[in-house]
Every structure is written in structure tokens, then in C-alpha cells.
Write a protein that holds these residues in place. Structure first.
Motif, PDB file in Angstrom:
ATOM      1  N   CYS A 107       0.833  -1.220   0.000  1.00 34.36           N
ATOM      2  CA  CYS A 107       0.000   0.000   0.000  1.00 34.36           C
ATOM      3  C   CYS A 107       0.863   1.265   0.000  1.00 34.36           C
ATOM      4  O   CYS A 107       0.440   2.291  -0.516  1.00 34.36           O
ATOM      5  CB  CYS A 107      -0.936   0.002   1.211  1.00 34.36           C
ATOM      6  SG  CYS A 107      -2.136  -1.341   1.173  1.00 34.36           S
ATOM      7  N   ARG A 108       2.055   1.178   0.556  1.00 34.29           N
ATOM      8  CA  ARG A 108       2.932   2.358   0.518  1.00 34.29           C
ATOM      9  C   ARG A 108       3.394   2.626  -0.910  1.00 34.29           C
ATOM     10  O   ARG A 108       3.572   3.765  -1.315  1.00 34.29           O
ATOM     11  CB  ARG A 108       4.134   2.158   1.450  1.00 34.29           C
ATOM     12  CG  ARG A 108       3.833   2.584   2.891  1.00 34.29           C
ATOM     13  CD  ARG A 108       5.103   2.770   3.707  1.00 34.29           C
ATOM     14  NE  ARG A 108       5.750   1.501   3.985  1.00 34.29           N
ATOM     15  CZ  ARG A 108       5.474   0.737   5.039  1.00 34.29           C
ATOM     16  NH1 ARG A 108       4.594   1.140   5.935  1.00 34.29           N
ATOM     17  NH2 ARG A 108       6.093  -0.399   5.223  1.00 34.29           N
ATOM     18  N   ASN A 109       3.583   1.563  -1.679  1.00 32.05           N
ATOM     19  CA  ASN A 109       4.040   1.729  -3.058  1.00 32.05           C
ATOM     20  C   ASN A 109       2.916   2.053  -4.023  1.00 32.05           C
ATOM     21  O   ASN A 109       3.083   2.859  -4.936  1.00 32.05           O
ATOM     22  CB  ASN A 109       4.766   0.466  -3.525  1.00 32.05           C
ATOM     23  CG  ASN A 109       6.194   0.440  -3.022  1.00 32.05           C
ATOM     24  OD1 ASN A 109       7.054   1.118  -3.564  1.00 32.05           O
ATOM     25  ND2 ASN A 109       6.429  -0.289  -1.946  1.00 32.05           N
ATOM     26  N   LYS A 110       1.770   1.392  -3.843  1.00 30.12           N
ATOM     27  CA  LYS A 110       0.626   1.633  -4.731  1.00 30.12           C
ATOM     28  C   LYS A 110      -0.273   2.610  -3.975  1.00 30.12           C
ATOM     29  O   LYS A 110      -1.031   2.195  -3.080  1.00 30.12           O
ATOM     30  CB  LYS A 110      -0.134   0.324  -4.985  1.00 30.12           C
ATOM     31  CG  LYS A 110       0.705  -0.714  -5.726  1.00 30.12           C
ATOM     32  CD  LYS A 110       0.182  -0.825  -7.142  1.00 30.12           C
ATOM     33  CE  LYS A 110       0.851  -1.906  -7.908  1.00 30.12           C
ATOM     34  NZ  LYS A 110       0.891  -1.592  -9.350  1.00 30.12           N
ATOM     35  N   ASN A 111      -0.194   3.867  -4.300  1.00 29.64           N
ATOM     36  CA  ASN A 111      -0.813   4.831  -3.387  1.00 29.64           C
ATOM     37  C   ASN A 111      -2.336   4.955  -3.498  1.00 29.64           C
ATOM     38  O   ASN A 111      -2.943   5.709  -2.751  1.00 29.64           O
ATOM     39  CB  ASN A 111      -0.112   6.199  -3.431  1.00 29.64           C
ATOM     40  CG  ASN A 111      -0.161   6.788  -4.799  1.00 29.64           C
ATOM     41  OD1 ASN A 111      -0.943   6.318  -5.640  1.00 29.64           O
ATOM     42  ND2 ASN A 111       0.651   7.807  -5.047  1.00 29.64           N
ATOM     43  N   ASN A 112      -2.978   4.171  -4.385  1.00 32.32           N
ATOM     44  CA  ASN A 112      -4.459   4.132  -4.344  1.00 32.32           C
ATOM     45  C   ASN A 112      -4.976   2.906  -3.576  1.00 32.32           C
ATOM     46  O   ASN A 112      -6.168   2.646  -3.560  1.00 32.32           O
ATOM     47  CB  ASN A 112      -5.065   4.197  -5.743  1.00 32.32           C
ATOM     48  CG  ASN A 112      -4.677   3.032  -6.635  1.00 32.32           C
ATOM     49  OD1 ASN A 112      -3.678   2.364  -6.396  1.00 32.32           O
ATOM     50  ND2 ASN A 112      -5.459   2.797  -7.682  1.00 32.32           N
ATOM     51  N   MET A 113      -4.066   2.156  -2.928  1.00 29.64           N
ATOM     52  CA  MET A 113      -4.486   1.038  -2.064  1.00 29.64           C
ATOM     53  C   MET A 113      -4.421   1.497  -0.610  1.00 29.64           C
ATOM     54  O   MET A 113      -3.354   1.891  -0.142  1.00 29.64           O
ATOM     55  CB  MET A 113      -3.544  -0.165  -2.226  1.00 29.64           C
ATOM     56  CG  MET A 113      -3.723  -0.922  -3.520  1.00 29.64           C
ATOM     57  SD  MET A 113      -2.463  -2.222  -3.727  1.00 29.64           S
ATOM     58  CE  MET A 113      -2.976  -3.427  -2.498  1.00 29.64           C
ATOM     59  N   LEU A 114      -5.563   1.450   0.082  1.00 28.53           N
ATOM     60  CA  LEU A 114      -5.592   1.924   1.463  1.00 28.53           C
ATOM     61  C   LEU A 114      -5.820   0.738   2.397  1.00 28.53           C
ATOM     62  O   LEU A 114      -6.830   0.042   2.289  1.00 28.53           O
ATOM     63  CB  LEU A 114      -6.714   2.954   1.650  1.00 28.53           C
ATOM     64  CG  LEU A 114      -6.661   4.147   0.694  1.00 28.53           C
ATOM     65  CD1 LEU A 114      -7.795   5.112   0.984  1.00 28.53           C
ATOM     66  CD2 LEU A 114      -5.331   4.875   0.814  1.00 28.53           C
TER      67      LEU A 114
END
Ligand SMILES: C[S@@+](CC[C@H](N)C(=O)[O-])C[C@H]1O[C@@H](n2cnc3c(N)ncnc32)[C@H](O)[C@@H]1O
Length: 215
Positions: A107-114
Motif C-alpha cells: 500500500c505504501r508503493n501503490k498509493n491508491n491502495m488503502l
């Protein structure tokens, strides 16, 4: 390379999504460059959504404008491909702290995953963390899978859902076909089941159901 659904491609005969974070891998998947774009191969043995697409899913209710509530995100394998497809948010609910530890760097890398540490049985408990939901994607190994989905669809007024039904989590003695009939029957009381896909040979005794709110 040809497009199967918006954001989902066939690259060299394999299913893939365009990597929203070029160079970044989530589960050791292969990265392929074509025409200045990078694609992540999507493993149908690791992801039931990839399996459903390869088995002939006719309509994918997730597109670039979908906000997705993902129940049972685990370490983010499938959720990360969904995060490549949509430019909006993927709210990743996961009950296990151990899985959450592995999900956090994704989630830190894919910033639309919360990331949301929470229990899918209680949709109201994570409401403060999320916005509008268009699609619920559910893959939790629980006894009452249809009931959990209905609670979340009702609570968030979602128009669409994809539910992976794992027969063996519901009953280890009943015929899986009977389990599927009962779970789908529950959904059909209030929602339309648009299509169902048997995930064999990628997953045994699993069905993916595509669900839509009635107009
Ligand atoms: C089969 S795995 C999901 C795999 C994942 N969907 C993928 O394709 O990458 C099921 C996950 O559901 C989680 N889970 C089980 N019960 C849950 C619940 N009540 N709420 C949220 N997550 C749950 C488990 O901890 C596990 O990580």
C-alpha cells in the motif's frame, strides 16, 4: 498485446495489467515492457479474479473510475492488480495482523491502495476510513460468505460485486454444488446474479459470482 477489459490485457498470451508503479513487483510476478509501457503478468493460480477472467468472465464491473471495497485483501496479490485497473481507491480490508504486515509495504508503493485492519463481518466498523463504494470484491474464507457480502453491499449501497465462493469453507461435507446453490440463492433474494464462473482448474470447488443491484 490486446485489451480484454479496460485496464486488462493479453500480453504474449498471458493476462496482465499495466503497472501503475513501473519497476515495482508485489509477488514476484513477471514484468514485461511493450511500446513504452510496463505490464505485470497476472497469475491465475494466485488470483481468483485472473482465473475468472481467463475462464470467460463476460463483464468486469471494475473500470478506471471504480472505487473498490476489497474484503480479504491478504498480502495484496489481487488487490494490487485491481489498483492497476482503477485510478480511484481500493480499500483493502484484512482481519489478520500477519497478512496486514505484508500488505502495508504494498500500500505504501501503490498509493491508491488503502490498508484497513478490520473484520468484513462488521461493515460499519470501517466506515470512517472509506468513501463511496462502487464495487465490493470479496474473497474471505468464512462460513457465511454470501451474508457478509450482502451486509457490505447494503451498508455501502454498492452497485456491483464480485464474490469468490469457497465451498470447503462453508461445509466440508456437503456437495459443493449444493453449497453454491444455497449461497447464490441468498444473493438472488435481493440482488441479480449476472454470471457465475467455475474456477477449475485454477481453484478447486470455487465459484466467482458477479452480482448487481436491482434497478
Ligand atoms: C483466500 S485469502 C485472500 C486472497 C486475496 N484475495 C488475493 O487474491 O490476493 C482470504 C483472506 O481473507 C482474510 N479474512 C478472513 N476472514 C476475514 C474477515 N472476516 N474480514 C476480513 N478479512 C478476512 C484472511 O485473513 C485471508 O487473508
Amino acid at each position: 498485446m490486446n485489451q480484454k477489459f479496460p485496464g486488462v490485457y493479453m500480453v504474449d498470451g498471458q493476462i496482465a495489467t499495466e503497472n501503475s508503479v513501473p519497476g515495482y513487483r508485489v509477488y514476484d510476478e513477471k514484468l514485461l515492457k511493450q511500446q513504452n509501457r510496463e505490464y505485470r503478468l497476472w497469475d491465475p493460480f494466485r488470483s481468483k479474479l485472473a482465473a475468472a477472467i481467463l475462464k470467460g468472465l463476460r463483464t468486469l464491473p471494475i473500470n478506471r473510475d471504480s472505487n473498490v471495497l476489497y474484503l480479504g485483501a491478504s498480502t495484496g496479490t489481487t488487490a494490487s492488480h485491481i489498483a492497476d485497473i482503477t485510478k480511484r481507491y481500493v480499500y483493502c480490508v484484512e482481519v489478520s495482523q500477519r497478512m496486514m504486515r505484508e500488505l502495508l509495504p504494498v500500500c505504501r508503493n501503490k498509493n491508491n491502495m488503502l490498508p484497513i485492519l478490520g473484520d468484513a463481518k462488521h461493515p460499519e466498523s470501517y466506515a470512517p476510513m472509506i468513501g463511496p463504494v462502487d464495487v465490493v470484491y470479496q474473497d474471505v474464507a468464512q462460513k457465511n460468505q454470501a451474508e457478509i457480502l450482502l451486509r457490505n453491499m447494503d451498508y455501502y449501497k454498492a452497485k456491483y460485486a464480485l464474490l469468490s465462493i469457497k465451498a470447503r469453507s462453508i461445509s466440508s461435507v456437503k456437495d459443493p454444488r449444493q453449497v453454491f446453490r444455497e449461497e447464490l440463492g441468498l444473493l438472488r433474494q435481493r440482488y441479480d446474479v449476472v454470471e457465475t464462473i467455475d474456477l477449475k482448474p485454477y481453484d478447486k470447488d470455487h465459484v466467482m459470482a458477479s452480482v448487481r443491484a436491482r434497478k
